[in-house]
Scaffold this motif. Structure first.
Motif, PDB file in Angstrom:
ATOM      1  N   HIS A   1      58.362  59.240  13.853  1.00  0.00           N
ATOM      2  CA  HIS A   1      59.775  58.918  14.016  1.00  0.00           C
ATOM      3  C   HIS A   1      60.196  59.151  15.464  1.00  0.00           C
ATOM      4  CE1 HIS A   1      59.235  58.944   9.831  1.00  0.00           C
ATOM      5  NE2 HIS A   1      59.936  60.020   9.483  1.00  0.00           N
ATOM      6  N   ILE A   2      59.740  60.270  16.033  1.00  0.00           N
ATOM      7  CA  ILE A   2      60.102  60.609  17.407  1.00  0.00           C
ATOM      8  C   ILE A   2      59.519  59.575  18.371  1.00  0.00           C
ATOM      9  CG2 ILE A   2      59.846  62.365  19.207  1.00  0.00           C
ATOM     10  CD1 ILE A   2      59.623  64.407  16.840  1.00  0.00           C
ATOM     11  N   LEU A   3      58.269  59.183  18.132  1.00  0.00           N
ATOM     12  CA  LEU A   3      57.644  58.204  19.013  1.00  0.00           C
ATOM     13  C   LEU A   3      58.314  56.835  18.892  1.00  0.00           C
ATOM     14  CD1 LEU A   3      53.819  58.973  18.806  1.00  0.00           C
ATOM     15  CD2 LEU A   3      55.491  59.704  20.503  1.00  0.00           C
ATOM     16  N   ALA A   4      58.767  56.460  17.675  1.00  0.00           N
ATOM     17  CA  ALA A   4      59.468  55.184  17.518  1.00  0.00           C
ATOM     18  C   ALA A   4      60.754  55.183  18.325  1.00  0.00           C
ATOM     19  CB  ALA A   4      59.760  54.928  16.046  1.00  0.00           C
ATOM     20  N   LEU A   5      61.451  56.314  18.326  1.00  0.00           N
ATOM     21  CA  LEU A   5      62.667  56.454  19.122  1.00  0.00           C
ATOM     22  C   LEU A   5      62.343  56.333  20.609  1.00  0.00           C
ATOM     23  CD1 LEU A   5      65.679  57.305  19.475  1.00  0.00           C
ATOM     24  CD2 LEU A   5      64.906  59.667  19.357  1.00  0.00           C
TER      25      LEU A   5
END
Length: 795
Positions: A7-11
């Motif tokens: 999720h953090i990397l997608a952001l």
């Protein structure tokens, strides 16, 4: 949870693409802050207040620099804590984009600043309903760890499921677990519920919860299996909602019971360049990424120096490990990560459109005004945002500010080493419950070993095969029923029919009552044995009548012929001949002329015959009465009396028949219903009352003739036929009295057969009883057919 790192990397990946794209927000840079609420109300509220505070300082409602200009908030919040965020951020009208579980509300107009990046619960359950209908799973269980969701489900979705034939074997709800509560009474209560779920006849269980629910559920299963030594449960098909999924964590909890689990998940697609961005991450080149080291330590089972998660027994992380060839961790794009990526782009495109509008207006100091832009001004542009992302999916919101998107159907495959993989096997269209809403590759799906890789059944009752109907079990849910065979004359052509139906006109049920067969067209024909037999009998009796008539004409001058009025004898013989021939009108395919003639001809001819018998009897009585001295009956002796009786009695029947034929004449008809397997061609009498009038009048004449003959039976035998007429009328009345019950009880062509038999039998009775004794004397005892013999016998 190492999966959450995606999720953090997608952001970060979305922010990186936007900032490097000169076509979106030129000369402006997007940034982000990440807050973890730890699913507790206190920290959730603290994180919400931090959004309206200066950077690194907790001063709510103060803005100290332009770099902390919050334009939107992305949320994945526990439903119990969501009101804290909604109430607070709605005051400032900050756009809120939800990528976690959707809130339960009638529509999003209640929260004007709210945008939903995932389909709401209603759409998710409608997608699940499509799945249940596709696999014909009608008997399911429901388990949720949040009581409020069960209440909402009962109010909103339970009626929809019931309308589509889905019923529930059980519906259990467990409150959420706080701290170590599950170690005591909670675990004991849960063990009872779990045992009932696993022992249920429902092979499909719908699991509703949030991201943490599956963790709690797996922990409870592991605990009760160790504490209560519960046997390994039999396999079930678990269907879970979008935000419930298996996750990897450093606990050896069995996942095999969830083998073949199905998730109606948030739609996701692989983004261009994301896998390379993910796999290229390294601690040495990921400056500012405070999450990478934890993810790295878990993934490679190593520890960094001075890390609070380090363990003395773990090897040291070198930082040279690579994710490129690491297959133990699932790296495919998940629904929440994909929603985050789309949410960032939606905000960026909305900001870009708002900024472009100001540039086109050439306002003075637009840059400054843009940097001081208020969040509430972004709502209009967010509502109308529309674009295609790098995966080719179209992103836009509906009138309720919900993302227009379908759902993916995910099949979970687990392995003995507690690893698992998700396999996308289908998708649902945004138009829930439409004919083509669900697309699924059933061949790619895996099931629990218990089902031997065959589609599981989940029905309260066995399917009722064609030819049977469902009968509800008393006190059981509506989808629990017994199968009973269709009643006589009805069919059911499909499985699980609630009732049987009648065949269409001209058809009848087959032996198994599962389809209809065209009826055979039947009528009493000359080709079949019964019709041929009646034809032969009628012709034989007609020939005998002709033979008798010839004998009487040949010996017309003999005393036995002259006695009792030979003209009446000829009328009677001719009428009997016509009676035998009249029976032929009832054989063959009914035609209009035949239907008009046969009942009228039968009634009139029989009236003439019976009237002739009555006239003969009365003539004998008058003749013997006239021989007495001073009798007044002499003037009635002669042919006038007999002719008058025959004409008057016959004319009454003629009038009745004329009235019948004028008012309601018989006509050819088709009887579809009397016979199960036959369509009967018949003559419809049109007026049963008139038919019974004709029979009744003939019967009246027969009864009168019988009574008169009975009283005259003691007159001298040599000069009258009273005894023979008595026997003939007795036979006649017996035949026609037997006709009525037979006529009313049988159906089809046999109705005509009964009437033909009655005509032939009664006519033969008259012919035999009256004329057989005379023919015997004329042919075989001619010496008795002399006047001297008659006088001697009379004396």
């Amino acid at each position: 949870m190492p999966q959450n790192y995606q999720h953090i990397l997608a952001l970060a990946f979305a922010i990186k693409e936007i900032n490097e794209n000169p076509q979106i927000l030129p000369n402006l840079t997007l940034g982000f802050h990440i807050y973890d609420s730890y699913m507790t109300p206190r920290l959730t509220h603290r994180a919400a207040l931090q959004h309206i505070s200066p950077r690194n300082r907790f001063l709510p409602n103060y803005k100290c620099n332009i770099q902390d200009n919050v334009q939107a908030v992305l949320e994945d919040i526990h439903s119990d804590n969501s009101p804290l965020i909604l109430d607070l951020l709605s005051i400032y009208k900050i756009p809120q984009l939800l990528y976690g579980p959707a809130l339960v509300m009638t529509d999003n107009t209640q929260v004007p600043s709210f945008f939903n990046m995932v389909p709401n619960e209603t759409h998710q359950y409608l997608g699940i309903l499509q799945l249940l209908l596709h696999f014909n799973w009608r008997w399911i269980g429901l388990f949720t760890v949040i009581g409020a969701n069960l209440e909402w489900f009962m109010q909103r979705m339970f009626p929809v499921f019931s309308q589509h034939g889905i019923c529930f074997a059980f519906m259990y709800s467990q409150s959420n677990v706080e701290g170590n509560e599950y170690m005591t009474d909670y675990a004991k209560r849960f063990s009872g519920v779990y045992e009932k779920m696993m022992g249920s006849t429902a092979n499909v269980i719908l699991f509703k919860g949030q991201a943490c629910s599956m963790i709690i559920f797996r922990g409870l299963i592991n605990l009760i299996q160790m504490k209560y030594m519960m046997p390994k449960p039999k396999g079930k098909v678990w269907i879970v909602t979008a935000h419930v999924e298996l996750k990897t964590y450093d606990v050896d909890w069995d996942v095999q019971i969830f083998h073949g689990m199905i998730t109606v998940a948030i739609h996701s697609s692989e983004l261009q360049g994301f896998q390379q961005f993910f796999k290229s991450r390294k601690p040495s080149s990921a400056e500012g990424d405070g999450f990478l080291k934890d993810f790295w330590s878990y993934t490679f089972r190593c520890a960094f120096p001075n890390s609070i998660l380090s363990n003395r027994d773990q090897v040291k992380c070198t930082g040279n490990e690579t994710l490129k060839d690491f297959s133990a961790f699932e790296m495919s794009m998940t629904g929440p990560s994909y929603s985050i990526y789309n949410a960032i782009y939606a905000v960026a495109y909305a900001l870009h459109e708002m900024y472009s509008l100001k540039v086109r207006a050439k306002m003075q100091g637009e840059r400054k005004k843009f940097q001081n832009q208020q969040p509430w001004q972004l709502h209009h542009f967010l509502r109308h945002v529309s674009f295609n992302n790098s995966a080719g999916d179209h992103i836009s919101f509906d009138h309720n500010r919900e993302l227009i998107a379908g759902l993916d159907v995910i099949n979970w495959v687990t392995f003995p080493n507690q690893s698992f993989v998700r396999v996308k096997v289908g998708k649902t269209h945004p138009q829930a419950l439409s004919e083509q809403a669900l697309q699924i590759d059933e061949e790619s799906m895996v099931w629990q070993p218990r089902f031997n890789q065959v589609r599981p059944l989940s029905l309260c009752s066995e399917n009722c095969n064609p030819g049977y109907r469902m009968r509800k079990r008393e006190g059981a849910p509506f989808c629990c029923y017994d199968c009973t065979q269709c009643p006589e004359g009805t069919v059911s052509g499909y499985q699980d029919m609630p009732d049987c139906s009648q065949c269409s006109a001209g058809h009848f049920p087959n032996k198994n009552k599962n389809y209809c067969i065209p009826k055979m067209i039947r009528f009493l024909s000359y080709q079949e044995p019964l019709g041929a037999g009646f034809l032969l009998l009628a012709m034989t009796l007609s020939l005998i009548t002709v033979l008798v008539l010839g004998i009487f004409i040949k010996h017309h001058s003999t005393p036995i012929v002259k006695a009792n009025n030979r003209h009446l004898t000829y009328i009677l013989l001719n009428s009997l001949l016509l009676c035998f021939l009249c029976a032929l009108l009832f054989i063959g395919k009914p035609e209009k002329v035949m239907c008009l003639l046969r009942q009228a001809a039968f009634g009139i001819i029989f009236s003439i015959a019976v009237s002739s018998v009555l006239a003969k009897t009365i003539t004998v009585i008058v003749a013997f009465t006239a021989t007495k001295p001073g009798s007044q009956m002499r003037k009635w002796v002669g042919e006038r009396l007999s002719v008058s009786i025959v004409l008057s009695c016959s004319c009454i029947q003629v009038v009745i028949c004329i009235i019948w034929l004028v008012n309601s004449p018989p006509f050819p008809d088709v009887d579809m219903h009397s016979m199960m397997e036959e369509v009967v061609l018949e003559c419809n009498d049109a007026s049963p009352a008139m038919f019974y009038c004709v029979l009744g009048y003939t019967g009246l004449l027969a009864i009168v003739s019988f009574m008169v003959a009975f009283f005259a039976r003691r007159l001298p035998d040599s000069f009258n036929e009273a005894k023979f007429i008595t026997f003939s009328m007795l036979i006649f009345c017996t035949v026609w009295l037997s006709f009525f019950p037979a006529y009313l009880s049988i159906k089809g062509k046999y109705v005509v057969a009964v009437e033909i038999f009655s005509i032939l039998a009664s006519s033969a009775g008259l012919l035999g009883c009256i004329f057989f004794p005379k023919c015997y004397i004329i042919v075989f005892r001619s010496e008795l057919n002399k006047r001297e013999q008659l006088i001697r016998r009379n004396q």
